[in-house]
Write an enzyme that holds these catalytic residues in place. Structure first.
Site, PDB file in Angstrom:
ATOM      1  N   ASP A  37       0.253  11.124 -12.570  1.00 43.40           N
ATOM      2  CA  ASP A  37       0.752   9.812 -12.132  1.00 43.40           C
ATOM      3  C   ASP A  37       0.835   8.883 -13.348  1.00 43.40           C
ATOM      4  OD1 ASP A  37       0.722   8.229  -9.130  1.00 43.40           O
ATOM      5  OD2 ASP A  37       0.679   6.999 -10.943  1.00 43.40           O
ATOM      6  N   ILE A  38       1.925   8.112 -13.413  1.00 40.91           N
ATOM      7  CA  ILE A  38       2.164   7.228 -14.556  1.00 40.91           C
ATOM      8  C   ILE A  38       1.183   6.049 -14.577  1.00 40.91           C
ATOM      9  CG2 ILE A  38       3.838   5.614 -13.512  1.00 40.91           C
ATOM     10  CD1 ILE A  38       5.613   6.151 -15.999  1.00 40.91           C
ATOM     11  N   ASN A  57       0.843   8.783   1.405  1.00 45.85           N
ATOM     12  CA  ASN A  57       1.204   7.487   1.963  1.00 45.85           C
ATOM     13  C   ASN A  57       2.527   7.645   2.689  1.00 45.85           C
ATOM     14  OD1 ASN A  57      -0.998   5.944   0.980  1.00 45.85           O
ATOM     15  ND2 ASN A  57      -0.081   5.940  -1.057  1.00 45.85           N
ATOM     16  N   GLN A  93       3.758   3.117   0.791  1.00 47.60           N
ATOM     17  CA  GLN A  93       4.605   4.112   0.122  1.00 47.60           C
ATOM     18  C   GLN A  93       5.673   3.408  -0.710  1.00 47.60           C
ATOM     19  OE1 GLN A  93       6.594   6.907   2.736  1.00 47.60           O
ATOM     20  NE2 GLN A  93       7.462   8.082   1.034  1.00 47.60           N
ATOM     21  N   HIS A 124       5.086  13.011  -1.576  1.00 44.04           N
ATOM     22  CA  HIS A 124       4.206  13.388  -2.688  1.00 44.04           C
ATOM     23  C   HIS A 124       2.773  13.324  -2.207  1.00 44.04           C
ATOM     24  CE1 HIS A 124       5.233   9.099  -2.868  1.00 44.04           C
ATOM     25  NE2 HIS A 124       3.966   8.889  -3.233  1.00 44.04           N
TER      26      HIS A 124
HETATM   27  P1  5GP Z   1       3.183   5.905  -3.304  1.00 47.11           P
HETATM   28  O1  5GP Z   1       2.694   4.479  -3.288  1.00 47.11           O
HETATM   29  O2  5GP Z   1       4.660   5.994  -2.991  1.00 47.11           O
HETATM   30  O3  5GP Z   1       2.342   6.809  -2.454  1.00 47.11           O
HETATM   31  O4  5GP Z   1       2.932   6.406  -4.775  1.00 47.11           O
HETATM   32  C1  5GP Z   1       3.914   6.468  -5.762  1.00 47.11           C
HETATM   33  C2  5GP Z   1       3.200   6.875  -7.034  1.00 47.11           C
HETATM   34  O5  5GP Z   1       4.184   7.289  -7.967  1.00 47.11           O
HETATM   35  C3  5GP Z   1       2.400   5.735  -7.675  1.00 47.11           C
HETATM   36  O6  5GP Z   1       1.049   6.145  -7.819  1.00 47.11           O
HETATM   37  C4  5GP Z   1       3.104   5.527  -9.015  1.00 47.11           C
HETATM   38  O7  5GP Z   1       2.207   5.192 -10.059  1.00 47.11           O
HETATM   39  C5  5GP Z   1       3.803   6.858  -9.243  1.00 47.11           C
HETATM   40  N1  5GP Z   1       5.026   6.779 -10.017  1.00 47.11           N
HETATM   41  C6  5GP Z   1       6.077   5.929  -9.791  1.00 47.11           C
HETATM   42  N2  5GP Z   1       7.053   6.143 -10.688  1.00 47.11           N
HETATM   43  C7  5GP Z   1       6.622   7.150 -11.495  1.00 47.11           C
HETATM   44  C8  5GP Z   1       7.216   7.819 -12.622  1.00 47.11           C
HETATM   45  O8  5GP Z   1       8.320   7.529 -13.058  1.00 47.11           O
HETATM   46  N3  5GP Z   1       6.481   8.811 -13.191  1.00 47.11           N
HETATM   47  C9  5GP Z   1       5.234   9.158 -12.731  1.00 47.11           C
HETATM   48  N4  5GP Z   1       4.602  10.143 -13.377  1.00 47.11           N
HETATM   49  N5  5GP Z   1       4.662   8.553 -11.676  1.00 47.11           N
HETATM   50  C10 5GP Z   1       5.347   7.554 -11.066  1.00 47.11           C
END
Ligand code: 5GP
Ligand code: ZN
Length: 113
Positions: A29-30, A86, A93, A99
């Site tokens: 995760d970034i 999420n 989300q 994911h």
């Molecule tokens: P969500 O809130 O949708 O469950 O989580 C999305 C996740 O994707 C977040 O933890 C965010 O840091 C990660 N994320 C978003 N954009 C990128 C990206 O471009 N690269 C990586 N490695 N992670 C990302």
């Protein structure tokens, strides 16, 4: 399709990949929320867990099995780890390509915030 995780799966956007096979990619995760924070995704674009179908059962199972294998490799099995999907607005989300978050290396609160 303008999906950031499809682009990561296609290597159009760089990421730190920790596992890959024909169906799945796992990458760091970034914006990590724990010492270990890895996202496990299907290469196939599915926007929400709420939209998975019976034909996706083995794919979603493989996401979880992959998370378990990575947790073992990262030495998280003894102390524990958390897996999170999420789904939708109330869960926060942000990326609409399913994911599985693998989080570990620290203690987590329950209930989640
Ligand atoms: P969500 O809130 O949708 O469950 O989580 C999305 C996740 O994707 C977040 O933890 C965010 O840091 C990660 N994320 C978003 N954009 C990128 C990206 O471009 N690269 C990586 N490695 N992670 C990302
Ligand atoms: Zn996608």
């Amino acid at each position: 399709m303008d999906c950031i995780f499809c682009k990561i799966a296609a290597k159009e956007i760089p990421s730190k990949i920790v596992f890959e096979n024909e169906r799945i990619v796992a990458f760091e995760d970034i914006n990590p929320q724990a010492p270990v924070h890895i996202l496990i995704i299907p290469k196939k674009h599915i926007p929400y867990i709420a939209e998975i179908k019976e034909e996706n059962i083995s794919l979603v199972g493989e996401l979880i099995f992959t998370a378990k294998k990575i947790a073992e490799e990262k030495g998280l099995t003894k102390d524990g780890f958390r897996l999170v999907f999420n789904n939708g607005k109330n869960a926060g989300q942000e990326v609409f390509h399913i994911h599985l978050h693998l989080l570990g290396g620290r203690k987590f609160g329950w209930p989640p915030g």
